[in-house]
Scaffold this motif. Structure first.
Motif, PDB file in Angstrom:
ATOM      1  N   MET A 182       0.851  -1.179   0.000  1.00  0.00           N
ATOM      2  CA  MET A 182       0.000   0.000   0.000  1.00  0.00           C
ATOM      3  C   MET A 182       0.895   1.241   0.000  1.00  0.00           C
ATOM      4  O   MET A 182       1.822   1.356   0.798  1.00  0.00           O
ATOM      5  N   ASP A 183       0.626   2.190  -0.902  1.00  0.00           N
ATOM      6  CA  ASP A 183       1.432   3.407  -0.953  1.00  0.00           C
ATOM      7  C   ASP A 183       0.970   4.390   0.133  1.00  0.00           C
ATOM      8  O   ASP A 183      -0.068   4.190   0.774  1.00  0.00           O
ATOM      9  N   ASN A 184       1.745   5.443   0.290  1.00  0.00           N
ATOM     10  CA  ASN A 184       1.450   6.406   1.369  1.00  0.00           C
ATOM     11  C   ASN A 184       0.085   7.067   1.225  1.00  0.00           C
ATOM     12  O   ASN A 184      -0.617   7.279   2.217  1.00  0.00           O
ATOM     13  N   ALA A 185      -0.289   7.414   0.003  1.00  0.00           N
ATOM     14  CA  ALA A 185      -1.572   8.100  -0.195  1.00  0.00           C
ATOM     15  C   ALA A 185      -2.735   7.204   0.237  1.00  0.00           C
ATOM     16  O   ALA A 185      -3.660   7.663   0.932  1.00  0.00           O
ATOM     17  N   ALA A 186      -2.675   5.939  -0.146  1.00  0.00           N
ATOM     18  CA  ALA A 186      -3.748   5.016   0.229  1.00  0.00           C
ATOM     19  C   ALA A 186      -3.765   4.788   1.734  1.00  0.00           C
ATOM     20  O   ALA A 186      -4.836   4.726   2.352  1.00  0.00           O
TER      21      ALA A 186
END
Length: 152
Positions: free
Chosen positions: A1-5
């Motif tokens: 999972m990336d930071n934005a998500a």
């Protein structure tokens, strides 16, 4: 999972959170600052909390009388038998190389750097911690470990 998500997931979780102690704990984390606000004399970064701790230690030293006035320190240094400093031919070569390197970029910078090095050499304070030169016992050698040179 990336930071934005991850941020969106945490935001959704926080919106639905009802536990006041968890909300206060998150607020405490938000208010903490890990930004570097100062550096030690060795160049190590200090956060605001670490910096405040160093200030508190200094204040405690003053209150406990573990300090000396600058005038006393200056008298002690002035009273020392300060030996003359001689540069080896290798040191002179190094100074010339440093000067030439920086002169190509900026003559003023080259002059400033060499002057700063010379000032540092002239302000050395010698004591028994420096190694005696075996061939001439009145001389001292300054020995620095490679690790010390690289880190500071």
């Amino acid at each position: 999972m990336d930071n934005a998500a991850l941020k969106l997931e945490l935001l959704d979780w926080l919106i639905h959170l009802n536990d006041e102690s968890k909300i206060r704990a998150i607020e405490s984390i938000k208010n903490q600052s890990n930004d570097v606000v100062a550096y030690t004399v060795f160049g190590e970064p200090l956060t605001e909390a670490q910096y405040q701790k160093e200030i508190d230690k200094g204040v405690a030293d003053v209150q406990a009388g573990r300090v000396k006035p600058l005038s006393e320190i200056k008298k002690n240094i002035a009273g020392m038998n300060k030996p003359e400093v001689f540069l080896s031919s290798e040191a002179e070569y190094d100074l010339d190389a440093i000067y030439e390197y920086y002169f190509g970029k900026s003559p003023q910078a080259a002059n400033n750097i060499i002057n700063n090095i010379i000032v540092q050499i002239e302000t050395l304070v010698f004591n028994e911690q420096f190694q005696k030169e075996p061939s001439r016992l009145e001389l001292r050698r300054i020995i620095r470990k490679l690790q010390d040179t690289l880190s500071g």
